[in-house]
Scaffold this active site. Structure first.
Site, PDB file in Angstrom:
ATOM      1  N   HIS A 134       0.824  -1.210  -0.027  1.00 29.41           N
ATOM      2  CA  HIS A 134       0.097   0.003   0.030  1.00 29.41           C
ATOM      3  C   HIS A 134       0.720   1.233   0.094  1.00 29.41           C
ATOM      4  O   HIS A 134       0.468   2.213   0.741  1.00 29.41           O
ATOM      5  CB  HIS A 134      -0.998  -0.129   1.235  1.00 29.41           C
ATOM      6  CG  HIS A 134      -2.129  -0.919   1.187  1.00 29.41           C
ATOM      7  ND1 HIS A 134      -2.375  -1.612  -0.177  1.00 29.41           N
ATOM      8  CD2 HIS A 134      -2.898  -1.392   2.023  1.00 29.41           C
ATOM      9  CE1 HIS A 134      -3.538  -2.366   0.069  1.00 29.41           C
ATOM     10  NE2 HIS A 134      -3.728  -2.464   1.398  1.00 29.41           N
ATOM     11  N   HIS A 189      -9.831   2.545   0.280  1.00 27.41           N
ATOM     12  CA  HIS A 189      -9.656   1.470   1.222  1.00 27.41           C
ATOM     13  C   HIS A 189     -11.010   1.550   2.215  1.00 27.41           C
ATOM     14  O   HIS A 189     -10.550   1.341   3.402  1.00 27.41           O
ATOM     15  CB  HIS A 189      -8.627   1.404   1.832  1.00 27.41           C
ATOM     16  CG  HIS A 189      -7.927   0.151   2.381  1.00 27.41           C
ATOM     17  ND1 HIS A 189      -8.996  -0.761   3.365  1.00 27.41           N
ATOM     18  CD2 HIS A 189      -7.089  -0.892   1.825  1.00 27.41           C
ATOM     19  CE1 HIS A 189      -8.365  -1.785   3.562  1.00 27.41           C
ATOM     20  NE2 HIS A 189      -7.059  -1.955   2.279  1.00 27.41           N
ATOM     21  N   GLU A 208     -11.715  -2.747  -3.313  1.00 22.85           N
ATOM     22  CA  GLU A 208     -10.585  -1.907  -3.587  1.00 22.85           C
ATOM     23  C   GLU A 208     -10.250  -1.975  -5.185  1.00 22.85           C
ATOM     24  O   GLU A 208      -9.499  -2.833  -5.742  1.00 22.85           O
ATOM     25  CB  GLU A 208      -9.247  -2.255  -3.086  1.00 22.85           C
ATOM     26  CG  GLU A 208      -9.249  -2.289  -1.507  1.00 22.85           C
ATOM     27  CD  GLU A 208      -8.353  -3.306  -0.571  1.00 22.85           C
ATOM     28  OE1 GLU A 208      -7.079  -2.973  -1.061  1.00 22.85           O
ATOM     29  OE2 GLU A 208      -8.700  -3.790   0.190  1.00 22.85           O
TER      30      GLU A 208
HETATM   31  C1  G6D Z   1      -4.484  -6.906   5.157  1.00 18.38           C
HETATM   32  O1  G6D Z   1      -4.283  -8.326   3.403  1.00 18.38           O
HETATM   33  C2  G6D Z   1      -4.983  -7.397   3.837  1.00 18.38           C
HETATM   34  C3  G6D Z   1      -4.905  -6.130   2.936  1.00 18.38           C
HETATM   35  O2  G6D Z   1      -5.656  -6.561   1.611  1.00 18.38           O
HETATM   36  C4  G6D Z   1      -5.589  -4.864   3.633  1.00 18.38           C
HETATM   37  O3  G6D Z   1      -5.334  -3.923   2.648  1.00 18.38           O
HETATM   38  C5  G6D Z   1      -4.969  -4.627   4.798  1.00 18.38           C
HETATM   39  O4  G6D Z   1      -5.135  -5.836   5.754  1.00 18.38           O
HETATM   40  C6  G6D Z   1      -5.599  -3.474   5.582  1.00 18.38           C
HETATM   41  O5  G6D Z   1      -3.087  -6.974   5.228  1.00 18.38           O
END
Ligand code: G6D
Length: 348
Positions: A101, A175, A309
């Site tokens: 991210h 998100h 997402e």
């Molecule tokens: C966890 O694997 C998930 C991700 O996809 C998510 O964006 C994150 O939590 C907030 O790592």
């Protein structure tokens, strides 16, 4: 009646609210974080259908990425390295040896400049940010513009634009965790989801995509005719179990339906439809949500929300046959996702 309000949260943060006659969307200039979407249920009760922290100070670190713009690259990049024109770039390793991210200076935790606007059929705010060359390890000075627009027809549009002065990689998303029951009355177990998708990306133990599942028929990942999320929470499918008994997977859209995603909660009567020009999306059902953080009116816990997402997948950096996330200097990244809200049947 369309109206924008702006409230000072602290010496740098503002919360904007886009109001239409029947719903509203609130968000911060910090991280472009969506804090509230107030939408009516079948009785006309306006309630918040996204997760937010009760104490806004949590948004400073935001371990759940609640409501935020995610970038430069949403998702995971294997071994936190990218190769562009025979040059290898080392990105922040912010999840073991991988990159998640956008890294430490991801777009979820930067301050965006803002401009409000009012049009005939909508009101909104344009958020802008210049990500300097080398931020989180990425090449190129990247100018990003994200526009939040609420229309008179109860559509909430998120439009993304970006340009770069050096070839780079980029794929943006939002998100927000949705819970259509309203004010977190219940978990998302019986949210019925329909997805225009027959292909997903298969994950390894680090949640890194390593293969394309070419046909999800007869599995818990086939949402083409609608499916309750809880089916994936109790399934024996190893992909559901791998991610903490749920979904955290990239769905490639088949481009067979105008609405790529439809989400319905029968008890409240709320229905949300998603249109997008993105090639797919990660659906994450908060399987591994950090528990115990005070949200809207109760503590965070598993299955309290579901994220859609919409994005291209960073797996295109190491898997063939996926839409690219490369951004060239003579291109403009232009993507749009439209969330529309209604009720299945209005009650008197
Ligand atoms: C966890 O694997 C998930 C991700 O996809 C998510 O964006 C994150 O939590 C907030 O790592």
């Amino acid at each position: 009646m369309l109206k924008i309000t702006k409230e000072k949260i602290n010496n740098k943060w503002y919360e904007f609210t886009l109001n239409s006659h029947s719903m509203s969307v609130s968000f911060l200039n910090f991280g472009g974080i969506i804090t509230k979407i107030l939408a009516p249920d079948k009785y006309g009760n306006k309630e918040n259908i996204v997760l937010c922290y009760q104490d806004y100070a949590h948004y400073e670190t935001n371990p759940l990425y609640l409501g935020a713009i995610i970038g430069r690259v949403a998702g995971r990049i294997k071994n936190a390295t990218i190769q562009i024109q025979n040059t290898e770039y080392e990105l922040d390793q912010n999840e073991s040896c991988h990159h998640l991210h956008g890294g430490k200076k991801g777009f979820h935790n930067v301050l965006w400049d803002f401009n409000t606007f009012q049009g005939e059929d909508g009101i909104g705010v344009t958020l802008t940010y210049t990500s300097p060359d080398g931020e989180s390890g990425y090449p190129g000075n990247v100018n990003v513009k994200v526009t939040y627009l609420l229309t008179i027809n109860n559509e909430f549009l998120i439009e993304y634009e970006a340009t770069t002065d050096k070839e780079t990689v980029l794929t943006l998303t939002n998100h927000s965790y949705f819970n259509l029951s309203g004010d977190l009355k219940k978990l998302v177990l019986d949210h019925e989801v329909t997805i225009d998708s027959s292909r997903i990306l298969k994950l390894d133990k680090d949640l890194i995509p390593f293969d394309i599942v070419e046909d999800v028929s007869e599995t818990e990942f086939d949402f083409r005719r609608g499916r309750l999320l809880q089916e994936g929470f109790v399934s024996n499918n190893e992909q559901n179990q791998l991610v903490g008994c749920g979904y955290d997977h990239y769905f490639l859209f088949d481009q067979q339906a105008a609405n790529k995603v439809i989400v319905a909660d029968n008890e409240s009567g709320r229905i949300m439809k998603i249109k997008t020009n993105q090639p797919g999306m990660v659906m994450y059902t908060a399987n591994t949500m950090q528990e115990g953080i005070m949200l809207n009116n109760l503590k965070s816990k598993k299955y309290l929300g579901v994220c859609f997402e919409t994005q291209a997948s960073p797996a295109s950096l190491w898997l063939n046959d996926l839409p690219s996330i490369t951004l060239l200097t003579n291109e403009t990244y232009k993507k749009q996702t439209i969330f529309s809200f209604d009720v299945i049947e209005k009650k008197k």
